[in-house]
Design a protein around this motif. Structure first.
Motif, mmCIF file in Angstrom:
data_model
loop_
_atom_site.group_PDB
_atom_site.id
_atom_site.type_symbol
_atom_site.label_atom_id
_atom_site.label_comp_id
_atom_site.label_asym_id
_atom_site.label_seq_id
_atom_site.Cartn_x
_atom_site.Cartn_y
_atom_site.Cartn_z
ATOM 1 N N PHE A 215 1.014 -1.316 0.017
ATOM 2 C CA PHE A 215 0.059 -0.025 0.021
ATOM 3 C C PHE A 215 0.838 1.423 -0.043
ATOM 4 C CE2 PHE A 215 -3.875 -2.120 1.421
ATOM 5 C CZ PHE A 215 -3.407 -3.354 1.831
ATOM 6 N N PHE B 51 -8.311 5.432 8.541
ATOM 7 C CA PHE B 51 -7.558 6.044 9.951
ATOM 8 C C PHE B 51 -8.684 7.110 10.399
ATOM 9 C CE2 PHE B 51 -3.051 4.709 10.560
ATOM 10 C CZ PHE B 51 -3.180 4.129 9.374
ATOM 11 N N GLY B 52 -8.528 7.237 11.662
ATOM 12 C CA GLY B 52 -9.112 8.547 12.259
ATOM 13 C C GLY B 52 -8.242 9.710 12.074
ATOM 14 N N GLU B 53 -8.579 10.862 12.577
ATOM 15 C CA GLU B 53 -8.082 12.138 12.325
ATOM 16 C C GLU B 53 -6.829 12.132 13.299
ATOM 17 O OE1 GLU B 53 -11.670 14.704 10.159
ATOM 18 O OE2 GLU B 53 -10.694 15.277 12.285
ATOM 19 N N PHE C 166 -3.218 7.398 16.497
ATOM 20 C CA PHE C 166 -4.164 7.246 15.504
ATOM 21 C C PHE C 166 -4.844 5.938 15.623
ATOM 22 C CE2 PHE C 166 -3.631 10.535 12.298
ATOM 23 C CZ PHE C 166 -2.221 11.268 12.516
ATOM 24 N N PHE D 266 3.561 7.282 2.797
ATOM 25 C CA PHE D 266 4.015 6.202 3.607
ATOM 26 C C PHE D 266 3.670 4.964 2.748
ATOM 27 C CE2 PHE D 266 4.461 7.711 7.881
ATOM 28 C CZ PHE D 266 3.692 8.949 7.781
ATOM 29 N N GLU E 239 -8.202 -2.497 3.145
ATOM 30 C CA GLU E 239 -8.023 -0.963 3.303
ATOM 31 C C GLU E 239 -7.897 -0.812 4.943
ATOM 32 O OE1 GLU E 239 -10.053 1.673 1.012
ATOM 33 O OE2 GLU E 239 -9.333 3.582 2.186
ATOM 34 N N TYR F 220 -2.206 3.261 16.554
ATOM 35 C CA TYR F 220 -0.886 3.594 16.258
ATOM 36 C C TYR F 220 -0.319 4.911 16.900
ATOM 37 C CZ TYR F 220 -1.470 0.265 12.456
ATOM 38 O OH TYR F 220 -1.431 -0.818 11.568
ATOM 39 N N GLU G 14 -4.152 16.041 9.096
ATOM 40 C CA GLU G 14 -4.995 15.022 8.752
ATOM 41 C C GLU G 14 -4.642 13.678 9.309
ATOM 42 O OE1 GLU G 14 -7.131 17.327 5.192
ATOM 43 O OE2 GLU G 14 -6.866 15.367 5.002
ATOM 44 N N GLY G 15 -5.434 12.732 8.983
ATOM 45 C CA GLY G 15 -5.080 11.226 9.283
ATOM 46 C C GLY G 15 -4.510 10.678 7.907
ATOM 47 N N LEU G 16 -4.191 9.437 7.977
ATOM 48 C CA LEU G 16 -3.594 8.830 6.577
ATOM 49 C C LEU G 16 -4.786 8.356 5.751
ATOM 50 C CD1 LEU G 16 -1.279 8.501 8.766
ATOM 51 C CD2 LEU G 16 -0.404 6.482 7.431
ATOM 52 N N MET H 237 9.988 8.106 12.956
ATOM 53 C CA MET H 237 9.857 6.980 13.315
ATOM 54 C C MET H 237 8.702 6.024 12.479
ATOM 55 S SD MET H 237 12.011 6.554 16.034
ATOM 56 C CE MET H 237 11.405 5.020 16.983
ATOM 57 N N GLY H 238 7.712 7.019 12.033
ATOM 58 C CA GLY H 238 6.596 6.589 11.219
ATOM 59 C C GLY H 238 5.621 6.169 12.060
ATOM 60 N N LEU H 239 4.834 4.978 11.928
ATOM 61 C CA LEU H 239 3.599 4.800 12.701
ATOM 62 C C LEU H 239 4.294 3.329 13.221
ATOM 63 C CD1 LEU H 239 2.235 6.536 10.172
ATOM 64 C CD2 LEU H 239 0.153 5.415 11.325
ATOM 65 N N PHE I 136 -0.376 -4.394 9.822
ATOM 66 C CA PHE I 136 0.284 -3.466 8.947
ATOM 67 C C PHE I 136 1.522 -3.130 9.235
ATOM 68 C CE2 PHE I 136 -2.346 -1.761 5.613
ATOM 69 C CZ PHE I 136 -3.628 -2.346 5.558
ATOM 70 N N PHE J 141 4.580 -0.036 8.483
ATOM 71 C CA PHE J 141 4.773 1.131 7.898
ATOM 72 C C PHE J 141 6.161 1.629 7.572
ATOM 73 C CE2 PHE J 141 0.374 2.859 7.426
ATOM 74 C CZ PHE J 141 -0.182 2.154 8.037
ATOM 75 N N GLY J 142 6.695 1.850 6.645
ATOM 76 C CA GLY J 142 7.741 2.796 6.514
ATOM 77 C C GLY J 142 7.809 3.990 7.350
ATOM 78 N N THR J 143 8.936 4.845 7.266
ATOM 79 C CA THR J 143 8.987 6.095 8.176
ATOM 80 C C THR J 143 8.304 7.205 7.528
ATOM 81 O OG1 THR J 143 11.246 6.388 7.358
ATOM 82 C CG2 THR J 143 11.037 5.102 9.402
ATOM 83 N N GLY J 144 7.936 7.157 6.400
ATOM 84 C CA GLY J 144 7.353 8.224 5.735
ATOM 85 C C GLY J 144 8.139 9.123 4.916
ATOM 86 N N TYR K 110 0.049 5.095 1.451
ATOM 87 C CA TYR K 110 -0.919 6.087 2.284
ATOM 88 C C TYR K 110 -0.147 7.567 2.169
ATOM 89 C CZ TYR K 110 -3.825 2.495 4.339
ATOM 90 O OH TYR K 110 -4.745 1.298 4.318
ATOM 91 N N LEU L 200 -5.816 5.846 2.113
ATOM 92 C CA LEU L 200 -5.209 5.207 1.019
ATOM 93 C C LEU L 200 -5.123 5.874 -0.185
ATOM 94 C CD1 LEU L 200 -4.442 2.474 0.429
ATOM 95 C CD2 LEU L 200 -6.981 1.728 -0.496
ATOM 96 N N GLN M 38 -0.674 11.122 3.900
ATOM 97 C CA GLN M 38 -1.083 12.061 4.984
ATOM 98 C C GLN M 38 -0.841 13.776 4.563
ATOM 99 O OE1 GLN M 38 1.206 11.534 8.705
ATOM 100 N NE2 GLN M 38 -0.533 12.265 10.025
#
Lengths: 112, 112
Positions: A34, B103-105, B90, A89, B100, B35, A42-44, B41-43, A100, A102-105, A36, A46, A38
């Motif tokens: 995936f 996420f919340g905000e 989050f 991300f 999918e 998260y 806001e939140g992430l 550090m990412g999530l 899930f 995640f990478g660090t973004g 994502y 897809l 951000q």
């Protein structure tokens, strides 16, 4: 184990430039991949996904191809816009781990 | 269409205080998770749940408790807040149909 590595940011591009954000992964089993996005405050959300090898996910001009041979899922866009400024991300989901990862973004700023 | 709703959006605590971050989803998703997002550090996954009555630890569970008495709600409790728990939190749920993650905000927590 499972992990995602994506290119360090921040990335700054001029409008209409070509974008590549690299993402590689390690995983047990057969993960889904995936991207994502951000936006500030806001939140992430897809952006796109691919569930098996050689699948290409695409959305809003962004594309990424699931490459099992190189364990990669690089994000590309041919012509970025100011509105694409956000943090991106890369992530994987594996049923084996039921999580899930995640990478660090990667922060992208597009300047006019 | 509410999706995933988190409260509060902002909170300041003193070291040692306890609090609960609320999370609710109206999509009938079985899988929910918490998260934390920290710079560079990412999530990182704190806790997750694959259904009512079932919870499990993620990557960074220490100092946090969760429960899942209903499909809709997945609160996160900080038992005795520490400055290291200053972060953005989050809540997210997974669609069993599409895989999918929604996420919340986010909830920005500062521990002094």
């Amino acid at each position: 184990g499972n992990s995602v590595t994506q290119m360090e940011g921040p990335v700054t591009l001029s409008e209409e430039a070509f974008l590549t954000i690299n993402c590689t992964y390690t995983a047990t089993g057969y993960p889904s991949l995936f991207w994502y996005v951000q936006y500030p405050g806001e939140g992430l959300q897809l952006l796109l996904k691919a569930t098996k090898a050689d699948d290409k996910g695409s959305n809003k001009g962004f594309e990424a191809t699931y490459r099992k041979e190189t364990t990669s899922f690089h994000l590309e866009k041919g012509s970025v816009q100011v509105s694409d400024s956000a943090v991106y991300f890369c992530a994987l989901f594996t049923n084996a781990g039921n999580q899930f990862y995640f990478g660090t973004g990667t922060s992208l700023t597009v300047i006019p | 269409n509410a999706g995933v709703t988190q409260t509060p959006k902002f909170q300041v605590l003193k070291t040692g205080q306890s609090m609960t971050l609320q999370c609710a989803q109206d999509m009938n998703h079985e899988y929910m998770s918490w998260y934390r997002q920290d710079p560079g550090m990412g999530l990182r996954l704190i806790h997750y749940s694959v259904g009512a009555g079932i919870t499990d630890q993620g990557e960074v569970p220490n100092g946090y408790n969760v429960s899942r008495s209903t499909t809709e709600d997945f609160p996160l409790r900080l038992l005795s807040a520490a400055p290291s728990q200053t972060s953005v939190y989050f809540c997210a749920s997974i669609s069993g149909n599409t895989g999918e993650l929604f996420f919340g905000e986010g909830s920005r927590l500062t521990v002094l």
